[in-house]
Design a protein around this motif. Structure first.
Motif, mmCIF file in Angstrom:
data_model
loop_
_atom_site.group_PDB
_atom_site.id
_atom_site.type_symbol
_atom_site.label_atom_id
_atom_site.label_comp_id
_atom_site.label_asym_id
_atom_site.label_seq_id
_atom_site.Cartn_x
_atom_site.Cartn_y
_atom_site.Cartn_z
ATOM 1 N N GLY A 1 0.905 -1.291 0.013
ATOM 2 C CA GLY A 1 -0.102 -0.145 -0.106
ATOM 3 C C GLY A 1 1.048 1.289 -0.090
ATOM 4 O O GLY A 1 0.435 2.329 -0.452
ATOM 5 N N LEU B 1 -3.321 3.227 -3.257
ATOM 6 C CA LEU B 1 -4.005 2.159 -2.546
ATOM 7 C C LEU B 1 -5.280 1.490 -3.263
ATOM 8 O O LEU B 1 -5.328 0.211 -2.791
ATOM 9 C CB LEU B 1 -4.625 3.047 -1.182
ATOM 10 C CG LEU B 1 -5.417 2.337 -0.094
ATOM 11 C CD1 LEU B 1 -4.431 1.066 0.069
ATOM 12 C CD2 LEU B 1 -5.751 3.176 0.903
ATOM 13 N N ALA C 1 -4.783 2.260 5.886
ATOM 14 C CA ALA C 1 -4.250 1.446 4.709
ATOM 15 C C ALA C 1 -3.932 0.087 4.912
ATOM 16 O O ALA C 1 -4.348 -1.065 4.406
ATOM 17 C CB ALA C 1 -3.577 2.332 3.920
ATOM 18 N N THR D 1 -6.799 -1.988 6.510
ATOM 19 C CA THR D 1 -7.580 -2.421 5.104
ATOM 20 C C THR D 1 -6.759 -3.640 4.569
ATOM 21 O O THR D 1 -7.412 -4.809 4.259
ATOM 22 C CB THR D 1 -7.688 -1.445 4.040
ATOM 23 O OG1 THR D 1 -8.413 -0.132 4.665
ATOM 24 C CG2 THR D 1 -8.536 -1.843 2.840
ATOM 25 N N VAL E 1 -11.418 -0.754 0.543
ATOM 26 C CA VAL E 1 -10.430 0.143 0.028
ATOM 27 C C VAL E 1 -10.721 1.424 -0.469
ATOM 28 O O VAL E 1 -10.101 2.587 -0.430
ATOM 29 C CB VAL E 1 -9.457 -0.599 -1.157
ATOM 30 C CG1 VAL E 1 -8.744 0.059 -1.843
ATOM 31 C CG2 VAL E 1 -8.814 -1.740 -0.448
ATOM 32 N N ALA F 1 -11.026 3.469 2.462
ATOM 33 C CA ALA F 1 -9.830 4.003 2.808
ATOM 34 C C ALA F 1 -9.281 5.193 1.980
ATOM 35 O O ALA F 1 -8.707 6.134 2.580
ATOM 36 C CB ALA F 1 -8.983 2.840 3.186
ATOM 37 N N GLU G 1 -8.671 9.166 3.178
ATOM 38 C CA GLU G 1 -7.442 9.885 3.106
ATOM 39 C C GLU G 1 -7.451 11.131 2.265
ATOM 40 O O GLU G 1 -6.942 12.105 2.612
ATOM 41 C CB GLU G 1 -6.344 8.914 2.442
ATOM 42 C CG GLU G 1 -5.051 9.685 2.346
ATOM 43 C CD GLU G 1 -3.871 8.752 1.826
ATOM 44 O OE1 GLU G 1 -4.229 7.622 1.269
ATOM 45 O OE2 GLU G 1 -2.640 9.228 1.808
ATOM 46 N N ARG H 1 -4.230 9.073 6.736
ATOM 47 C CA ARG H 1 -4.807 7.794 6.868
ATOM 48 C C ARG H 1 -4.491 7.119 8.424
ATOM 49 O O ARG H 1 -4.390 5.924 8.658
ATOM 50 C CB ARG H 1 -4.603 6.986 5.696
ATOM 51 C CG ARG H 1 -2.988 6.540 5.870
ATOM 52 C CD ARG H 1 -2.843 6.042 4.198
ATOM 53 N NE ARG H 1 -1.614 5.200 4.237
ATOM 54 C CZ ARG H 1 -1.121 4.769 3.075
ATOM 55 N NH1 ARG H 1 -1.411 5.034 2.198
ATOM 56 N NH2 ARG H 1 0.124 4.126 3.214
#
Lengths: 527, 202
Positions: free
Chosen positions: A204, A209, A271, A274, A315, A318, A322, A328
């Motif tokens: 990541g 990501l 991240a 995740t 994802v 996430a 961010e 994040r």
């Protein structure tokens, strides 16, 4: 229509986006258009249609059709969410490359061709991900990932090839067990199952990501599907003879489920959390490799579909978090759900789509995979272990409902907004109007990035929940036959009965399209 | 076993030894081209013309892509164990593969294919264990994939045209990935070694 137009759309679209990468805005728009085209091509696929390339068929099973449609939609949504962080074009190109690999892998009855297709899609997605970083790229992480995906493909290919000479004979269970172990370990490596997860730990940080969902969920799910179709043949017939190998794979699966959940829970970087949540869910997919009973194939395939879609939505969340809040790091995200209710709702739906609810097909599939692979009190322990991931979701949710922190307070608004004035209303002349239109478009985008990313994330979460609920014909598509089962999809020269049998290239050099009579036995409902 | 197939397999393995042991990037790519272009032909029966052509074109393209960043890169360290040791390892793999031929039954393809495949996989071990030299790691990837393909064709017979197409895509994608990695490394540090700050701790 066959699956060929879809594959061509993915290939051409990905190549075009990469070619235009020097112009990010244009490349992003082209990428979104290509993904829309892929969705359209996917919707136009006739379930059960066959196209032959060089004599070998590509069969558009209902499962393959549903997966490519849903993942194309997810690719579009990832491209929208990634645009807020500046990587929309790269994400679109990576998604298109992966879609080509997934579509090809699920449509070919030849397991080795499917394995190579997944590898090709993985390498292409990782290579495209490298394009996204103009600073100091994490070369070591990408190189480690390339090694892992190549090793997985090599081991799986050799595993499948080992039993090929034994078709039509009474195979030695030791040899078949070796092949099974190779293929299962390859799938485990590809899913970054614990303890084979080291290569994915910094992924990541090295590629955008959103592409982590592509590399860790989409493509491994396609590989697992190929492996399951293969296992239903030569290995299932001698299942009692591979006890030790199955025990090893089971241990791997249980370790992944448990330790993956723990690892996700202790992460402060969303991240990384995740990624570990994706890995924990992959443990359930590995249980499918232990079953070796064709009766469990439907649940396994449905779980793979749910995994790919729900982890993509996670994802996307996430990425949106961010992009919206500029960080994040979980401790800094206090109050994120209060600042962006859309993201909060999306997150809740993702958690629901991951775990399922009583009566949902997804939960039923999870429990069936557990019950068919584990017996006795251990089954109850594993059932409880499946809920361990809720600790991670709960932790993130609690932070989200806390007092507004600095990052959350300064985050982008998730409500749509209009610019205070429109440049187009005062522009005269064609050139001025064009310039004004561009300026207005830029103003609308700058004001509504938060809304767009939150909206795209919410749609992805709704899609994942719908799949978990059995919408779009997921369970029936998963229960259908694999690409090798159609009587018109006879294998070509890849597995001759004897070395002296010559290769038989198809009389027509180009692709020919055939609609199989009657379609597949379990044609899914059109979404 | 056809002597021509054995000879071809030996040429493929020789190309592999050259690619992993050469310090000069251009020589390494010559070896790589030999491996990628000739490996599909180590099969019985031979693949059809279209499939073989696709593989050759993919090999040429991948090698060309890998060669681009090498034009401005300094020579690498080459093999850490030297070409004689690499050749011995490859020979051991070749003999093992030819001797085994199949598991429980003779392979559906040539034993020379299994031998060449195991030889290439043996050659790939050292480069893949490498953590600094990007070119060698990239070459290791090519050898691993080609080695697996050769073992597969030796055990299960000639790949289909569809599989050949998929493999061609893999080769081109690998070429692009290795080229991108090498280009980024040369642009960042001036050579093909991963920057020290990035290297994984041992």
């Amino acid at each position: 229509m066959s699956i060929l137009p879809f594959c061509l759309a993915a290939l051409a679209g990905g190549a075009l986006v990469v070619g235009l990468r020097a112009r990010p805005a244009a490349a992003w728009l082209v990428g979104l258009a290509a993904l829309l085209l892929a969705i359209g091509a996917g919707l136009s696929i006739a379930p059960g249609s066959i196209v032959r390339i060089g004599g070998m068929p590509l069969v558009a099973t209902p499962y393959a059709r549903l997966l490519v449609i849903v993942l194309s939609i997810d690719g579009l949504l990832l491209g929208l969410t990634a645009a807020a962080t500046g990587g929309g074009a790269i994400v679109a190109a990576g998604a298109l490359a992966a879609l080509l690999g997934v579509g090809f892998a699920l449509a070919t009855p030849d397991p080795t061709a499917g394995i190579w297709a997944v590898l090709g899609g993985s390498v292409a997605a990782l290579a495209v991900g490298l394009l996204g970083d103009r600073g100091s790229a994490r070369l070591a992480a990408v190189t480690a990932s390339l090694k892992a995906v190549a090793l997985a493909a090599a081991v799986a290919t050799i595993g499948v090839a080992i039993v090929a000479p034994l078709s039509g004979t009474s195979p030695d269970s030791a040899i078949v067990g070796l092949a099974y172990l190779g293929v299962a370990l390859a799938v485990a490596l590809r899913f970054a199952a614990i303890p084979l997860h080291a290569w994915a730990s910094r992924l990541g940080d090295a590629i955008p990501l959103p592409l982590v969902a592509v590399v860790l969920a989409w493509l491994p799910a396609a590989l697992a599907s190929v492996a399951l179709d293969w296992l239903a043949g030569p290995v299932a017939s001698i299942a009692p003879g591979v006890g030790i190998e199955r025990a090893l794979v089971l241990a791997l699966a249980l370790a992944t489920i448990g330790l993956g959940a723990v690892a996700a829970w202790i992460q402060d970087d969303v991240a990384h959390a995740t990624a570990y949540l994706t890995i924990a869910d992959a443990g359930v997919a590995l249980l499918a490799l232990v079953i070796l009973d064709p009766a469990g194939l439907a649940s396994a395939r449905f779980w793979l579909l749910g995994l790919a879609v729900s982890k993509t939505a996670l994802v996307a969340w996430a990425v949106a978090a961010e992009g919206t809040f500029g960080t994040r790091w979980l401790p800094d995200l206090s109050g994120w759900a209060r600042r962006s209710p859309a993201l909060g709702i999306a997150f809740a739906l993702v958690a629901l789509a991951t775990v399922g609810w009583p009566g949902s097909p997804l939960l039923d599939a999870r429990l069936e995979l557990v019950d068919r692979s584990v017996e006795g009190p251990l089954a109850w322990l594993v059932r409880l272990g499946l809920l361990a991931v809720l600790a991670s979701y709960g932790r993130i949710a609690i932070v989200g409902l806390g007092p507004l922190g600095a990052a959350a307070a300064g985050g982008l608004r998730s409500r749509p907004e209009r610019p205070p004035s429109w440049a187009l209303s005062t522009a005269t002349g064609a050139r001025d109007r064009l310039t004004a239109a561009r300026a207005d478009g830029r103003a609308v985008w700058d004001l509504n990035q938060g809304a767009v990313t939150a909206g795209a994330t919410l749609v992805a979460a709704i899609l994942a929940t719908a799949i978990a609920a059995g919408a779009l014909g997921g369970p029936s598509a998963a229960a259908g036959e694999g690409p090798g089962a159609s009587p018109s999809a006879s294998a070509g020269p890849s597995a001759p009965a004897s070395p002296s049998e010559p290769a038989s290239p198809s009389a027509s050099a180009g692709p020919t399209t055939t609609a199989s009579p009657g379609g597949s036995p379990a044609a899914g409902a059109s979404p | 076993m056809s002597p021509w197939l054995v000879a071809l397999a030996v040429v493929v393995v020789t190309g592999g030894v050259l690619s992993v042991s050469a310090r000069d990037g251009k020589l390494a790519t010559v070896g790589l081209l030999a491996v990628l272009a000739l490996a599909p032909l180590v099969a019985s029966p031979l693949p059809d013309v279209v499939a073989a052509s696709a593989r050759v074109v993919a090999a040429a393209l991948a090698t060309y892509l890998v060669g681009i960043p090498l034009r401005s890169a300094p020579p690498t360290r080459g093999s850490r164990i030297g070409w004689p040791a690499e050749a011995l390892a490859a020979s051991a793999g070749f003999v093992a593969g030819v001797t085994v031929g199949g598991f429980g039954a003779p392979g559906l393809g040539p034993a020379a294919g299994v031998g060449a495949g195991l030889a290439l996989i043996a050659l790939a071990v050292a480069p893949l264990a490498e953590t600094r030299d990007l070119l060698r790691q990239g070459l290791g990837l090519f050898l691993l994939v080609t080695g697996a393909e050769l073992v597969r064709s030796g055990l299960a017979g000639t790949p289909s045209a569809l599989e050949a197409l998929a493999l061609a895509g893999v080769v081109v994608a690998l070429g692009a990935a290795v080229a991108l990695l090498a280009t980024r490394s040369v642009a960042t540090t001036g050579d093909l070694e991963i920057p020290r700050a990035e290297r994984p701790e041992r």
